[in-house]
Design a protein around this motif. Structure first.
Motif, PDB file in Angstrom:
ATOM      1  N   ARG A 167       0.820  -1.217   0.000  1.00  0.00           N
ATOM      2  CA  ARG A 167       0.000   0.000   0.000  1.00  0.00           C
ATOM      3  C   ARG A 167       0.850   1.261   0.000  1.00  0.00           C
ATOM      4  N   ASP A 168       2.066   1.154   0.536  1.00  0.00           N
ATOM      5  CA  ASP A 168       3.031   2.254   0.437  1.00  0.00           C
ATOM      6  C   ASP A 168       4.406   1.614   0.260  1.00  0.00           C
ATOM      7  N   TRP A 169       5.304   2.310  -0.423  1.00  0.00           N
ATOM      8  CA  TRP A 169       6.585   1.684  -0.789  1.00  0.00           C
ATOM      9  C   TRP A 169       7.490   1.494   0.429  1.00  0.00           C
ATOM     10  N   GLY A 170       8.320   0.448   0.346  1.00  0.00           N
ATOM     11  CA  GLY A 170       9.280   0.203   1.409  1.00  0.00           C
ATOM     12  C   GLY A 170      10.567  -0.411   0.899  1.00  0.00           C
ATOM     13  N   ALA A 171      10.493  -1.646   0.388  1.00  0.00           N
ATOM     14  CA  ALA A 171      11.705  -2.412   0.069  1.00  0.00           C
ATOM     15  C   ALA A 171      12.434  -1.879  -1.153  1.00  0.00           C
ATOM     16  N   GLN A 185      -1.807  -2.706   6.519  1.00  0.00           N
ATOM     17  CA  GLN A 185      -2.938  -2.951   5.619  1.00  0.00           C
ATOM     18  C   GLN A 185      -4.185  -2.223   6.112  1.00  0.00           C
ATOM     19  N   SER A 186      -4.023  -1.113   6.826  1.00  0.00           N
ATOM     20  CA  SER A 186      -5.193  -0.455   7.423  1.00  0.00           C
ATOM     21  C   SER A 186      -6.095   0.156   6.360  1.00  0.00           C
ATOM     22  N   ARG A 187      -7.401   0.070   6.589  1.00  0.00           N
ATOM     23  CA  ARG A 187      -8.344   0.754   5.699  1.00  0.00           C
ATOM     24  C   ARG A 187      -8.493   2.224   6.116  1.00  0.00           C
TER      25      ARG A 187
END
Lengths: 571, 244
Positions: A67-71, B116-118
């Motif tokens: 859901r948001d970048w990291g690796a 993974q929160s909504r």
């Protein structure tokens, strides 16, 4: 590629999902040094809402979206990852291109771990050398040659393949920590040399007539655009010439959705792209070149029905097979603040002293029980304090003790993000395919990454990190905290942005997606160019090899394909 | 065959979704450039909270001041403006999770698979601040977080860190990771964003900020760097003498 093809007289249209990027509007020096905007809020990067992946460690898990970048980080806009990189400019070692043959001959086939699917590239170092050279001269690479036409040179990397001429510019000046590292490594019997750098050591005008300025060591390289015009990037080396080329057109903010094939599926007839109004257009073409970042090349093949998607259970198909990343580890060294002051903010993406004694097969793996390796070094990329305030392991993460440790160590510790830059070899259970659940903004399935570290990489990382820590101790550190790569691959933990493989090149269509010229086995007027072609990843940053492969393929298209369009290698 | 048509032809409209002007562009012949296209950051203006209620703002100031406490050597997060920084960030794109992937289903996975929160960060903060006061009241005689002694505040923060303080619909450890990061970001980011007031955090550790040119310093080893920091939009030298 676009420049070479338009020079050959072709009409070329380039599509880019993101915007046009240029120094004056996107990262001028007046506000380029902004750690929060560029490093933390990812101003120059692809947004996951535009495109992301799902991820799991193994096929028994359900993949969930990143859901948001990291690796890893993905560029967005003209210039792609070449805009925000550190410009660490390595050639791969010659044996890397014959990896399976080389290791089998030296150690026997049984030495290669079960499930490891390494293979030869189908192209050799000697064939790529002129193209490595061309790319290094395009970029103004600063370095000290270690092997000139077979003669080992003092001060360079003695393990590198023979180069036909020296680097175009002399090596960078080195900061304090790198100088200490080189001295300690030399005294231990290793062979240190300056990291080859795409950050200029002096003004440089490349063969296209584009001039870059000298690096000012501002410490805002990786994750940032260079406001000084001193980091090699498409913007600073080729775009000013390319846009003037007759026959060249760029379309920005246009995303290619799929490659269009003819009824027989053996010829590409163009691409379908969508603009920012959501309008879909079809662009006819005689030749299609897929030059996106690694997983997007693979995704376009899968969504266009080119080749067979890899099925790990049935061991069928090649598209998505041999996906790899990097096995990076490091160690942080703490020194006495009364005697050591490193000024970590005096930094550049690629200044440092490195050794290659433990890379590839430069050392005997026989007694060690693993394959692979990596370069290691003191590479001082930044002292930006949101990211880089090292404290000894075990320090609380907040409160008075954390604060005191930050103050104590900020200027007297050395922390190198890619201190040990380890290889990541390919496995039958590390792959890309299409996610059954999650969709992108156009309703297409997301790519699903199935990836984990294996025992071989854990052993390698432990060994390399130990060697690295020995050198840091010999530099005079009062404390060294080792951070070997352990446990599972974690998508929140940044390593590098070196995703590789998934549409690999090779000598046989049974084990590769593209032939030795990065030409699709299935659709001969389609070329798939980039690190997606790497059958496995070496212990180096990949960009220089991507550049060499690109020139190699350009040469094959101009001098072979255009004269007789069709497969350049008979299957 | 000496001049093949590579990728050309007339584009074909297949599908029309909107009549709004397109931002998609065509570039040929010259580098595109327009005056005024640069986008410098907009400086945060001190003043009332944009996102927090006054009570929430006081709670956040108290929390961040325990995460990075003041000491004789350096500023605490409250005086550095970290709560103002977080407030302005939550009122903007960050607070709305703008640009992140927000398609369901939302399933809690492994640690390696990431949050993974909504719920977007602004909603998570609001719920967490409510939970923090509820937890404080439950364990400390009905008192909200701001009224606790420092050691008791530290115990409550410890319960966020170890995940034992429950927050509705939020994985507490993920919230802690975000809170800790946001506090440090406010402390160390350029002062243009409302934290790191007077570049106090940079002065404290000896980081020169946005100077951008150390050509004279690359081979001056083990010497103290003598110059004070500058920011994107401010430097001590630029200030009128009266306000120094």
């Amino acid at each position: 590629m676009a420049h070479g093809l338009s020079e050959a007289g072709l009409d070329v249209i380039a599509f880019e999902r993101g915007p046009w990027r240029d120094t004056a509007q996107d990262f001028p020096p007046t506000y380029a040094p902004d750690e929060y905007r560029y490093r933390v809020r990812h101003e120059l990067f692809l947004r996951p809402a535009q495109m992301t992946f799902t991820f799991r460690n193994n096929p028994s898990q359900t993949a969930l979206p990143i859901r948001d970048w990291g690796a890893f980080m993905l560029g967005n806009g003209v210039g792609g990852g070449g805009l925000h990189w550190n410009a660490e400019m390595w050639r791969f070692e010659p044996s890397q291109f014959m990896l399976k043959t080389h290791l089998t001959e030296r150690y026997g086939a049984k030495f290669i771990p079960a499930g490891m699917t390494i293979q030869d590239w189908g192209v050799t170092y000697d064939e790529l050398e002129p193209h490595y050279d061309r790319f290094e001269y395009l970029c103004g690479t600063a370095g000290t040659a270690g092997n000139l036409r077979g003669a080992i040179q003092p001060g360079g990397n003695p393990f590198e393949g023979p180069r036909s001429r020296p680097y175009p510019t002399p090596a960078q000046k080195q900061p304090f920590n790198a100088t200490l590292f080189a001295k300690a490594a030399r005294e231990m019997g290793h062979q240190p040399f300056p990291q080859p750098s795409g950050n200029m050591s002096q003004p440089y005008t490349n063969p296209l007539g584009v001039t870059l300025g000298p690096c000012t060591f501002c410490g805002y390289c990786e994750w940032f655009g260079c406001g000084n015009y001193s980091k090699a990037s498409p913007q600073t080396t080729i775009l000013p010439v390319l846009v003037k080329q007759p026959g060249f057109t760029a379309r920005d903010n246009c995303e290619v959705l799929r490659i269009v094939l003819d009824a027989g599926g053996k010829r590409a007839t163009g691409v379908v792209f969508v603009d920012t109004d959501g309008e879909e257009w079809e662009q006819p073409a005689d030749l299609v070149l897929c030059c996106a970042f690694t997983p997007f090349n693979v995704q376009l093949l899968m969504l266009s029905g080119v080749g067979e998607i890899y099925d790990p259970a049935a061991k069928r198909g090649n598209v998505g097979r041999n996906f790899t990343h990097q096995t990076v580890s490091t160690a942080t060294a703490f020194f006495d603040p009364a005697t050591h002051r490193f000024n970590p903010f005096v930094a550049s993406g690629a200044i440092g002293m490195c050794i290659d004694d433990f890379n590839g097969d430069n050392f005997d793996h026989g007694p060690l029980g693993f394959v692979g390796g990596g370069y290691m070094g003191q590479v001082q990329t930044n002292g930006r304090p949101i990211e880089t305030t090292p404290v000894p392991a075990g320090t609380p993460t907040w409160g008075a003790k954390w604060k005191a440790a930050v103050k104590q160590n900020y200027n007297s510790s050395v922390y190198s993000g890619s201190g040990v830059h380890g290889s990541f070899y390919s496995y039958d259970d590390v792959f890309l395919d299409l996610d059954p659940t999650y969709k992108d903004r156009f309703g297409r399935p997301l790519m699903r990454m199935t990836i984990d570290f294996h025992e071989n990489e854990h052993k390698m990382s432990a060994f390399l990190t130990d060697r690295y820590a020995e050198i840091l101790r010999a530099m005079g550190a009062t404390r060294v905290d080792k951070l070997p790569r352990t446990g599972h691959y974690d998508v929140t933990d940044y390593q590098t942005s070196h995703l590789c493989g998934g549409a690999v090149m090779g000598a046989e269509p049974s084990t590769s997606v593209v032939n030795r010229y990065q030409q699709s086995w299935d659709v001969p007027n389609l070329f798939v160019i980039g690190a997606s072609s790497f059958p496995q990843n070496a212990g180096y940053n990949p960009t220089t090899t991507v550049g060499a492969l690109t020139y190699w393929t350009l040469d094959a298209i101009v001098n072979q394909y255009l004269k007789a369009p069709g497969p350049l290698v008979q299957a | 065959m000496n001049r093949r048509r590579l990728l050309s032809g007339t584009a074909l409209v297949l599908f029309t979704a909107s009549s709004a002007p397109s931002r998609a562009g065509t570039i040929a012949g010259a580098l595109p450039w327009a005056p005024g296209a640069a986008a410098p950051p907009r400086p945060v203006v001190p003043g009332p909270w944009h996102f927090f209620t006054p009570a929430e703002g006081r709670t956040v100031e108290a929390i961040v001041d325990r995460i990075i406490p003041p000491d004789p050597d350096g500023p605490g997060a409250r005086d550095a403006g970290c709560a103002v920084f977080i407030d302005r960030q939550l009122a903007g794109p960050f607070g709305r999770a703008e640009g992140l992937y927000d398609h369901g289903p939302f399933v809690t996975g492994t640690k390696q698979q990431g949050p993974q929160s909504r719920l977007d960060p602004a909603t998570q903060y609001r719920g967490a601040l409510r939970a923090i006061d509820a937890y404080s009241a439950q364990h400390h005689d009905g008192r909200p977080f701001v009224d606790l002694a420092a050691a008791d505040q530290d115990a409550v923060i410890g319960a966020i860190e170890d995940g034992s303080l429950p927050i509705e619909d939020v994985v507490t450890k993920d919230f802690w990771t975000m809170l800790l990061k946001n506090t440090r970001q406010g402390f160390f980011a350029d002062p243009v964003y409302g934290g790191n007031r007077d570049m106090a955090a940079w002065k404290w550790i000896g980081f020169p900020g946005a100077r951008y040119d150390y050509s004279d310093w690359i081979d001056r080893h083990n010497e103290p760097y003598p110059h004070a920091p500058i920011g994107i939009a401010e430097a001590p030298l630029w200030r009128p003498a009266a306000s120094k």
